[in-house]
Design a protein around this motif. Structure first.
Motif, short mmCIF file in Angstrom:
data_model
loop_
_atom_site.label_atom_id
_atom_site.label_comp_id
_atom_site.label_asym_id
_atom_site.label_seq_id
_atom_site.Cartn_x
_atom_site.Cartn_y
_atom_site.Cartn_z
N GLU A 486 0.83 -1.21 0.00
CA GLU A 486 0.00 0.00 0.00
C GLU A 486 0.87 1.26 0.00
O GLU A 486 0.52 2.27 -0.65
CB GLU A 486 -0.95 -0.03 1.20
N VAL A 487 1.99 1.23 0.74
CA VAL A 487 2.90 2.37 0.75
C VAL A 487 3.49 2.58 -0.65
O VAL A 487 3.59 3.71 -1.15
CB VAL A 487 4.01 2.18 1.80
N ARG A 488 3.90 1.47 -1.31
CA ARG A 488 4.47 1.59 -2.66
C ARG A 488 3.43 2.14 -3.63
O ARG A 488 3.75 2.95 -4.51
CB ARG A 488 4.95 0.22 -3.17
N GLU A 489 2.20 1.68 -3.49
CA GLU A 489 1.13 2.16 -4.38
C GLU A 489 0.96 3.68 -4.22
O GLU A 489 0.82 4.41 -5.19
CB GLU A 489 -0.17 1.44 -4.03
N PHE A 490 1.02 4.13 -2.96
CA PHE A 490 0.91 5.57 -2.71
C PHE A 490 2.10 6.32 -3.30
O PHE A 490 1.94 7.36 -3.95
CB PHE A 490 0.82 5.80 -1.20
N ALA A 491 3.32 5.77 -3.13
CA ALA A 491 4.53 6.44 -3.61
C ALA A 491 4.61 6.44 -5.14
O ALA A 491 5.21 7.34 -5.74
CB ALA A 491 5.77 5.76 -3.03
N PRO A 510 7.92 14.10 -6.10
CA PRO A 510 9.28 14.05 -5.57
C PRO A 510 9.35 13.79 -4.07
O PRO A 510 10.24 13.08 -3.60
CB PRO A 510 9.84 15.44 -5.92
N ASP A 511 8.40 14.33 -3.32
CA ASP A 511 8.46 14.17 -1.86
C ASP A 511 8.11 12.75 -1.41
O ASP A 511 8.24 12.40 -0.24
CB ASP A 511 7.55 15.19 -1.18
N ARG A 512 7.68 11.88 -2.35
CA ARG A 512 7.36 10.50 -1.98
C ARG A 512 8.48 9.53 -2.34
O ARG A 512 8.38 8.34 -2.06
CB ARG A 512 6.08 10.06 -2.69
N ALA A 513 9.53 10.05 -2.96
CA ALA A 513 10.66 9.19 -3.32
C ALA A 513 11.27 8.48 -2.12
O ALA A 513 11.65 7.29 -2.22
CB ALA A 513 11.70 10.01 -4.06
N PRO A 514 11.40 9.13 -0.95
CA PRO A 514 11.94 8.41 0.22
C PRO A 514 11.12 7.18 0.61
O PRO A 514 11.67 6.21 1.14
CB PRO A 514 11.93 9.47 1.32
N LEU A 515 9.81 7.22 0.35
CA LEU A 515 8.98 6.05 0.68
C LEU A 515 9.35 4.86 -0.19
O LEU A 515 9.40 3.71 0.28
CB LEU A 515 7.50 6.40 0.48
N ARG A 536 6.35 -6.56 -8.89
CA ARG A 536 6.06 -6.50 -10.33
C ARG A 536 4.97 -5.44 -10.52
O ARG A 536 3.79 -5.71 -10.35
CB ARG A 536 5.58 -7.86 -10.85
N GLY A 537 5.43 -4.22 -10.88
CA GLY A 537 4.50 -3.11 -10.97
C GLY A 537 3.94 -2.81 -9.60
O GLY A 537 4.66 -2.62 -8.63
N SER A 538 2.61 -2.80 -9.53
CA SER A 538 1.97 -2.52 -8.24
C SER A 538 1.64 -3.79 -7.47
O SER A 538 0.97 -3.74 -6.44
CB SER A 538 0.68 -1.72 -8.49
N THR A 539 2.08 -4.92 -7.97
CA THR A 539 1.81 -6.20 -7.31
C THR A 539 3.08 -6.73 -6.64
O THR A 539 4.16 -6.65 -7.21
CB THR A 539 1.30 -7.24 -8.34
#
Length: 562
Positions: A486-491, A510-515, A536-539
């Motif tokens: 879920e964090v990756r999906e948001f980032a 840009p501010d989500r790159a650290p996530l 793999r992508g969002s999965t």
């Protein structure tokens, strides 16, 4: 048509047989227990017949015939049942493994009874359905507790023809009578002072029955059938067996007119075992049918004076108990109290049992590490430890030979472990030349042998614990990976408009790159620990190395169809 014998004829037959079944005597000496002749096991045990410790002497060399009252199968088995069956399983294991006795054990399954019939009415099924269901559950519970099954289980319903023949034999011998209603009762007066072996058996204690009873103490051998109840044909009409007669018949069918050991909970001593003795000795015309009666104490919930019982609704089922404790923990709980004593169940008493097992496990692991050279210690006092080992072996055997005193035996074992632990104190620098692995190997071997005698398997428990923890780890990894996904999906969410300096395509915030970096770092840090995450992508998919189970975490929005 069969008719009940007259009172006068019965009295005449009893007078002619006076030498076979003793009549009433004022002094009560007729009821004295006689030491059997045969093979002395080297064990002394408390015999409820004599009310003191007696040498355990068997009719055949190194063979013990053993009969126990099994369950009435109308509901789930609970810890009160478990305590009695586990305790006697431990006694049988001790006799077999420590004293070289082959135990031939038979158990009855009461599969027709008032409670079974009532339960069948409540469930609107046949009594056979109820009894078979709970019989199978009982057997599974016993296996879960590592109770060695008897050589044979025998159901009452499959032995009714034998019970009828047994009752006919007692009537022929003048010790039972039929009523006009079609019931059959044992005639307690016919055996004189030989009724009253167990405490509480004297006086006018009796069970309810028809008005045709001659004495309040007389008890039913055969019950006339009532509407909607299962029944069998008999010379006295349709009916079913009384409770006590089933055990006398089935034990006699398996073992004949002589039994070494009979066991059961102390609540069965009277009237059940009292009536068993009366019936069996009347049928076989003998003076001592069973040589030893062993009774186990009740299990109480701490703070309660009442035993654990279905009727009191104060019980814990075996299945529920095993959700949070192991069979070995329950066995240690039983071992820490004498089998004849009442035992209090509580979280504290189970913690004590668990702590004892953990002490044993910790010592064996430390001893194995020492033998492998992985644990460095100061030079041990090898001669002292060999002495403690011999002392423990002697102490354990003496304790078990003295009425199966398991608390004292466990104490002797734990004393040896204490001295062993005192010698296994780790140090930074040790003299590798001055090592004594053999004595620790001998101690660990003895511990394993005794645990096997008691039915405790620390290795199996450890594997089960690891499997349990593996299940917990699966759940943790599942939740962690889902959160990371879920964090990756948001980032990875792209901006609505094209980013500056790009080819016109929407860019990442840009501010989500650290996530994203944190998600990658977590994936990389978990890999050496055996948790492999693939994106793999969002999965995301993950697996635990060495475990065949895998899981797949998808884009939450995609799961919702958006």
């Amino acid at each position: 048509m069969w008719r009940p014998p007259s009172r006068g004829a019965a009295l005449l037959r009893r007078a002619l047989r006076r030498g076979s079944v003793p009549s009433r005597s004022k002094g009560g000496s007729e009821r004295a227990w006689a030491t059997p002749s045969g093979f002395d096991t080297g064990v002394v045990t408390f015999n409820s017949l004599s009310k003191k410790k007696e040498p355990l002497i068997l009719a055949r060399e190194r063979v013990a015939t053993w009969y126990s009252c099994g369950p009435t199968v109308y509901d789930h088995a609970h810890l009160g049942h478990a305590c009695s069956y586990v305790r006697f399983d431990i006694l049988q294991r001790i006799l077999s493994r420590c004293f070289g006795v082959v135990v031939v054990h038979a158990m009855v399954i009461t599969d027709v009874d008032d409670k079974i019939i009532q339960r069948s009415w409540q469930e609107n099924v046949s009594p056979a359905v109820i009894s078979r269901m709970y019989e199978e559950e009982f057997k599974k519970d016993m296996l879960s507790l590592k109770v060695i099954p008897p050589v044979v289980y025998l159901r009452v319903t499959e032995n009714v023809h034998r019970i009828v023949a047994f009752i006919e034999g007692i009537i022929r011998n003048g010790n039972a009578y039929a009523t006009r209603e079609g019931d059959v009762y044992f005639d307690v007066q016919s055996i004189g002072d030989r009724y009253g072996w167990f405490t509480g058996a004297t006086g006018s204690h009796g069970e309810q029955g028809s008005s045709g009873k001659r004495d309040p103490r007389d008890f039913a051998l055969w019950k006339k059938a009532k509407p909607r109840e299962p029944y069998w044909e008999s010379p006295w009409g349709r009916g079913r067996p009384g409770w006590h007669i089933e055990c006398s018949t089935i034990a006699s069918h398996v073992f004949g007119n002589q039994l070494d050991i009979h066991s059961g909970g102390v609540d069965l001593a009277f009237p059940h075992h009292e009536n068993e003795v009366a019936q069996s000795e009347a049928y076989h015309q003998c003076r001592q049918w069973a040589n030893y009666f062993l009774h186990s104490g009740h299990l109480h919930l701490r703070g309660s004076a009442e035993k654990m019982s279905k009727s009191l609704k104060n019980y814990i089922t075996i299945k529920d108990f095993l959700q949070s404790h192991s069979a070995s923990e329950f066995r240690m709980f039983c071992l820490l109290t004498k089998y004849r004593s009442a035992i209090d169940y509580s979280d504290g008493s189970m913690s004590e049992a668990r702590a004892a097992l953990e002490t044993i496990r910790t010592f064996t692991e430390a001893a194995e590490a020492y033998m492998k050279g992985q644990l460095r210690c100061s030079p041990v006092q090898e001669g002292f430890l060999w002495e403690r080992l011999l002392e423990a072996k002697s102490g354990v055997l003496k304790a078990l030979a003295d009425d199966f005193d398991t608390p004292r035996a466990v104490g002797a074992l734990m004393n040896m472990i204490y001295h062993g632990n005192c010698q296994l104190q780790p140090v930074a620098v040790a003299d590798e030349a001055a090592r004594s692995p053999a004595v620790f190997g001998a101690m660990v071997t003895f511990i394993r042998e005794m645990l096997e005698v008691f039915g405790i398997d620390l290795l199996q428990d450890k594997e089960a614990d690891v499997f349990s923890r593996s299940g917990s780890l699966q759940a943790v990894v599942e939740q962690l990976t889902r959160f990371r996904s879920e964090v990756r999906e948001f980032a990875l969410t792209r901006q609505d408009g094209p980013s500056s300096g790009s080819s016109g395509k929407p860019g990442l915030y840009p501010d989500r790159a650290p996530l994203l970096k944190a998600c990658d770092a977590l994936r990389n840090e978990l890999a050496p620990l055996g948790v492999l995450i693939k994106d793999r992508g969002s999965t995301s998919t993950w697996e635990i190395k060495g475990d065949q189970r895998t899981s797949r975490v998808q884009d939450p929005d995609r799961d919702r169809g958006s």
